[in-house]
Scaffold this motif. Structure first.
Motif, PDB file in Angstrom:
ATOM      1  N   THR A 257      13.699  53.819  45.392  1.00  0.00           N
ATOM      2  CA  THR A 257      15.042  53.548  45.382  1.00  0.00           C
ATOM      3  C   THR A 257      16.174  54.546  44.644  1.00  0.00           C
ATOM      4  N   ASP A 258      17.309  54.329  44.998  1.00  0.00           N
ATOM      5  CA  ASP A 258      18.440  55.101  44.247  1.00  0.00           C
ATOM      6  C   ASP A 258      19.468  53.870  43.783  1.00  0.00           C
ATOM      7  N   ARG A 259      20.212  54.189  42.935  1.00  0.00           N
ATOM      8  CA  ARG A 259      21.177  53.178  42.604  1.00  0.00           C
ATOM      9  C   ARG A 259      22.682  53.242  42.826  1.00  0.00           C
ATOM     10  N   VAL A 260      23.528  52.601  43.577  1.00  0.00           N
ATOM     11  CA  VAL A 260      24.887  52.485  43.446  1.00  0.00           C
ATOM     12  C   VAL A 260      25.383  51.493  42.661  1.00  0.00           C
ATOM     13  N   PHE A 261      26.305  51.664  41.886  1.00  0.00           N
ATOM     14  CA  PHE A 261      26.830  50.594  40.930  1.00  0.00           C
ATOM     15  C   PHE A 261      28.464  50.667  41.096  1.00  0.00           C
ATOM     16  N   VAL A 262      28.901  49.429  40.644  1.00  0.00           N
ATOM     17  CA  VAL A 262      30.162  49.259  40.168  1.00  0.00           C
ATOM     18  C   VAL A 262      30.377  48.726  38.798  1.00  0.00           C
ATOM     19  N   HIS A 263      30.996  49.501  38.089  1.00  0.00           N
ATOM     20  CA  HIS A 263      31.103  49.117  36.793  1.00  0.00           C
ATOM     21  C   HIS A 263      32.366  48.773  36.133  1.00  0.00           C
ATOM     22  N   ASP A 264      32.563  47.772  35.223  1.00  0.00           N
ATOM     23  CA  ASP A 264      33.845  47.530  34.793  1.00  0.00           C
ATOM     24  C   ASP A 264      35.010  47.339  35.701  1.00  0.00           C
ATOM     25  N   LEU A 265      34.747  46.704  36.748  1.00  0.00           N
ATOM     26  CA  LEU A 265      35.696  46.254  37.537  1.00  0.00           C
ATOM     27  C   LEU A 265      36.287  45.133  37.002  1.00  0.00           C
ATOM     28  N   VAL A 266      37.671  44.999  36.686  1.00  0.00           N
ATOM     29  CA  VAL A 266      38.294  43.930  36.175  1.00  0.00           C
ATOM     30  C   VAL A 266      39.364  43.144  37.256  1.00  0.00           C
ATOM     31  N   ILE A 267      39.034  42.252  37.558  1.00  0.00           N
ATOM     32  CA  ILE A 267      39.935  41.480  38.698  1.00  0.00           C
ATOM     33  C   ILE A 267      40.470  40.086  38.157  1.00  0.00           C
ATOM     34  N   PRO A 268      41.917  39.777  38.058  1.00  0.00           N
ATOM     35  CA  PRO A 268      42.250  38.480  37.758  1.00  0.00           C
ATOM     36  C   PRO A 268      41.828  37.317  38.677  1.00  0.00           C
ATOM     37  N   CYS A 269      41.350  36.364  38.356  1.00  0.00           N
ATOM     38  CA  CYS A 269      40.614  35.463  39.163  1.00  0.00           C
ATOM     39  C   CYS A 269      40.861  34.171  38.819  1.00  0.00           C
ATOM     40  N   SER A 270      41.148  33.296  39.747  1.00  0.00           N
ATOM     41  CA  SER A 270      41.336  31.637  39.892  1.00  0.00           C
ATOM     42  C   SER A 270      39.852  31.179  39.709  1.00  0.00           C
ATOM     43  N   ILE A 271      39.441  30.914  38.479  1.00  0.00           N
ATOM     44  CA  ILE A 271      38.034  30.660  38.163  1.00  0.00           C
ATOM     45  C   ILE A 271      37.936  29.646  36.922  1.00  0.00           C
ATOM     46  N   GLY A 272      36.814  28.736  37.099  1.00  0.00           N
ATOM     47  CA  GLY A 272      36.713  27.694  36.064  1.00  0.00           C
ATOM     48  C   GLY A 272      36.749  26.321  36.468  1.00  0.00           C
ATOM     49  N   ALA A 273      35.821  25.654  35.614  1.00  0.00           N
ATOM     50  CA  ALA A 273      35.689  24.125  36.048  1.00  0.00           C
ATOM     51  C   ALA A 273      36.756  23.133  35.438  1.00  0.00           C
ATOM     52  N   TYR A 274      37.348  23.526  34.506  1.00  0.00           N
ATOM     53  CA  TYR A 274      38.530  22.898  33.917  1.00  0.00           C
ATOM     54  C   TYR A 274      39.627  22.636  34.682  1.00  0.00           C
ATOM     55  N   ASP A 275      40.482  21.563  34.659  1.00  0.00           N
ATOM     56  CA  ASP A 275      41.631  21.505  35.196  1.00  0.00           C
ATOM     57  C   ASP A 275      42.766  22.538  34.971  1.00  0.00           C
ATOM     58  N   PHE A 276      42.478  22.830  33.731  1.00  0.00           N
ATOM     59  CA  PHE A 276      43.746  23.781  33.247  1.00  0.00           C
ATOM     60  C   PHE A 276      43.344  25.187  33.705  1.00  0.00           C
ATOM     61  N   GLU A 277      42.279  25.484  34.384  1.00  0.00           N
ATOM     62  CA  GLU A 277      41.809  26.787  34.938  1.00  0.00           C
ATOM     63  C   GLU A 277      42.118  26.797  36.275  1.00  0.00           C
ATOM     64  N   ARG A 278      42.636  25.568  36.881  1.00  0.00           N
ATOM     65  CA  ARG A 278      43.138  25.822  38.326  1.00  0.00           C
ATOM     66  C   ARG A 278      44.543  26.427  38.226  1.00  0.00           C
ATOM     67  N   GLY A 279      44.802  27.313  39.214  1.00  0.00           N
ATOM     68  CA  GLY A 279      46.089  27.774  39.482  1.00  0.00           C
ATOM     69  C   GLY A 279      46.385  28.769  38.510  1.00  0.00           C
ATOM     70  N   LEU A 280      45.516  29.232  37.413  1.00  0.00           N
ATOM     71  CA  LEU A 280      45.626  30.138  36.594  1.00  0.00           C
ATOM     72  C   LEU A 280      44.737  31.214  36.843  1.00  0.00           C
ATOM     73  N   LYS A 281      45.101  32.611  36.601  1.00  0.00           N
ATOM     74  CA  LYS A 281      44.394  33.865  36.753  1.00  0.00           C
ATOM     75  C   LYS A 281      43.670  34.170  35.468  1.00  0.00           C
ATOM     76  N   GLN A 282      42.600  34.383  35.377  1.00  0.00           N
ATOM     77  CA  GLN A 282      41.961  34.753  34.188  1.00  0.00           C
ATOM     78  C   GLN A 282      41.190  36.258  34.477  1.00  0.00           C
ATOM     79  N   ASN A 283      41.179  37.100  33.548  1.00  0.00           N
ATOM     80  CA  ASN A 283      40.631  38.327  33.921  1.00  0.00           C
ATOM     81  C   ASN A 283      38.837  38.388  33.798  1.00  0.00           C
ATOM     82  N   VAL A 284      38.388  38.690  35.034  1.00  0.00           N
ATOM     83  CA  VAL A 284      36.773  38.737  35.243  1.00  0.00           C
ATOM     84  C   VAL A 284      36.406  39.934  35.237  1.00  0.00           C
TER      85      VAL A 284
END
Ligand SMILES: O=C[C@H](O)COP(=O)(O)O
Length: 393
Positions: A257-284
Motif C-alpha cells: 500500500t501507499d498512503r494518502v492523507f488529509v491532515h489538520d483540516l478544520v471545518i466549522p460543524c453543526s455537531i453534538g448531542a446537547y440541545d445547546f449544540e444545535r444551530g451552533l457551529k463548532q470547529n472540528v
C-alpha cells in the motif's frame, strides 16, 4: 449508473465520440456560448448518421427574447429527431415564464432544463420543470474559462441538486469545464450523466476538435454498464493480483500500500448531542490516513490514483446532510464512505472537537476492507487453500 455525455459539433466528431464509447452524443456550437445551438440541418445529419446507435441530444440555446421564441427554438431542434432537447434558463421570473411556456410541449419533446452554477441557480425551479413535463435538469457553467463546476458549487450543494432532481422525478446532469480529476469526485453523487466538451478536445480548448485519447481517458473513468453489475466496493478489484497473492504463504498475503492523507483540516460543524449544540457551529479537526493499493506499474494516469479530494468530499457530503449528533457517527460515516472506494485497503479516521475544552476531545477509529480475501476464497478456492480446508473437515 452514470452516463457519459460528449458535446460535439458535426458528424465527424459524433463518430469519434461514438467510437470512444460516449453514451449520449450532444450537439451544440461551443463558439456560440455554453448552450449555443447548431444549425438544425447539421443536427439532423448527425441524427441520421448515428441512426439510433446512441442517444442524441441537442441544445436549443439559453437566451430568448420571449416565451414564444423559446418554443420556436425547441420545436425546430425537436424536429431533427434528437432524443432530448436541452434549454438553458436564468433563475428569475423570465426563466420561470419560459419553463411554463414549454409545458405546452410536454409529452411531445423530451426536455432537459439547464441551470448555470455560476449564475446563482435557484433549485426551487426544479419542481416547476417537473410539473411542466421536463424529463431532466442539468447544471452547467455559463462563462467558460472562468472556473469548473466545483469552483462555483461545492460537492454538498451538488448533492442537493442531484437529490432534488431525484425527488421530483427528473434525470440529473452535471457539467461545466469538468476535467478528469472531477470524475471520481462526482460519481459518488450518482447523477444520470456527466457532460464534457473542453476536456475532450485537443489542447483542452472547447473550440478545437475532439481528441480520441481524451475521450478514452474520460470513458475509462466512468464505469460502463458491464461494470455496473458488480457491487461498487468490489468493482475494481484486480483479481489477477489477488489470485497471485493468494499463492504466497499466509504471512506474505499482505497488500502493498501507499498512503494518502488529509491532515489538520478544520471545518466549522453543526455537531453534538446537547440541545445547546444545535444551530451552533463548532470547529472540528479531521485527520484521515488512507492506505491504498499500490499501482502495479508506474503511472501518471488519473485512472490509477485515489485522490485526497475524495476524502475531503466525503467529509463535506456527510456534513452537508445536516446536524450530526455524535462524533463517533461522523467518524464511522467517513470511514464507510472512503472505504467504499475500490482502491482503499484500510484507513484511520480521527475527529476532534476543538471548542469543548482547553484542548481537544475526539475519537479515532481504524477500519479495514475485510472482504477481499474472502471474495478470492469464494471465487478461487483452490488458489487460497479454502477448498482444501473445507475437504479436510
Ligand atoms: O453539456 C456539456 C457541455 O458541453 C460541457 O462543456 P464544457 O465541458 O466545455 O464545459
Amino acid at each position: 449508473m452514470t452516463l457519459m455525455l460528449a458535446s460535439v459539433t458535426n458528424p465527424a466528431e459524433a463518430e469519434a465520440v461514438w467510437a470512444g464509447g460516449a453514451d449520449i452524443i450532444d450537439l451544440k456550437d461551443p463558439a456560440k456560448g455554453a448552450l449555443g445551438a447548431l444549425d438544425a440541418r447539421v443536427v439532423a445529419e448527425v441524427v441520421h448518421a448515428i441512426a439510433k446507435r446512441r442517444l442524441v441530444s441537442a441544445t436549443a440555446g439559453d437566451s430568448f427574447a420571449s416565451p414564444e421564441a423559446v418554443i420556436d427554438a425547441v420545436v425546430t431542434m425537436a424536429a431533427t429527431g434528437v432524443d432530448y432537447v436541452k434549454v438553458g434558463f436564468s433563475s428569475d421570473e423570465a426563466g420561470a415564464d419560459c419553463i411554463r411556456a414549454l409545458g405546452s410541449l410536454a409529452g411531445k419533446v423530451k426536455l432537459v432544463g439547464v441551470l448555470f452554477a455560476d449564475r446563482e441557480p435557484d433549485l426551487a425551479v426544479l419542481r416547476l420543470m417537473a410539473e411542466q413535463g421536463f424529463v431532466g435538469a442539468m447544471l452547467d457553467t455559463a462563462a467558460k474559462g472562468d472556473g469548473r463546476l466545483l469552483d462555483h458549487m461545492d460537492v454538498a450543494a451538488l448533492v442537493r441538486f442531484v437529490d432534488q432532481c431525484r425527488e421530483v422525478g427528473l434525470l440529473s446532469g452535471l457539467a461545466g469545464s469538468l476535467e478528469a480529476p472531477d470524475v471520481p469526485r462526482l460519481l459518488p453523487l450518482q447523477p444520470t450523466y456527466l457532460g464534457f466538451r473542453g476536456t475532450l478536445c485537443h489542447g483542452r480548448s472547447r473550440n478545437a476538435s475532439i481528441d480520441a485519447a481524451s475521450v478514452r481517458m474520460i470513458r475509462d473513468l466512468i464505469p460502463c454498464e458491464g461494470d455496473s453489475q458488480i457491487a461498487p466496493a468490489e468493482s475494481r478489484i484486480d483479481w489477477r493480483f489477488l489470485a497471485a497473492r493468494a499463492h504466497a504463504a499466509p504471512s506474505e498475503r499482505t497488500i502493498e500500500t501507499d498512503r494518502v492523507f488529509v491532515h489538520d483540516l478544520v471545518i466549522p460543524c453543526s455537531i453534538g448531542a446537547y440541545d445547546f449544540e444545535r444551530g451552533l457551529k463548532q470547529n472540528v479537526r479531521f485527520n484521515i490516513d488512507v492506505d491504498i493499493k499500490r499501482a502495479q506499474h508506474h503511472s501518471d494516469d488519473m485512472r490509477d490514483i485515489f485522490s485526497y479530494d475524495l476524502i475531503v468530499d466525503a467529509i463535506k457530503i456527510i456534513l452537508g446532510r445536516g446536524h450530526v449528533e455524535l462524533i463517533e457517527t461522523l467518524a464511522r460515516d467517513i470511514a464507510e464512505s472512503v472505504l467504499s472506494h475500490p482502491h482503499v485497503v484500510r484507513l484511520c479516521v480521527r475527529v476532534e472537537k476543538l471548542d469543548v475544552i482547553c484542548g481537544m476531545v475526539g475519537v479515532e477509529i481504524k477500519r479495514e476492507r475485510a472482504t477481499e480475501l474472502a471474495a478470492v476464497d469464494r471465487l478461487f478456492p483452490s488458489l487460497t487453500g479454502a477448498a482444501g480446508n473445507t475437504r479436510s473437515h
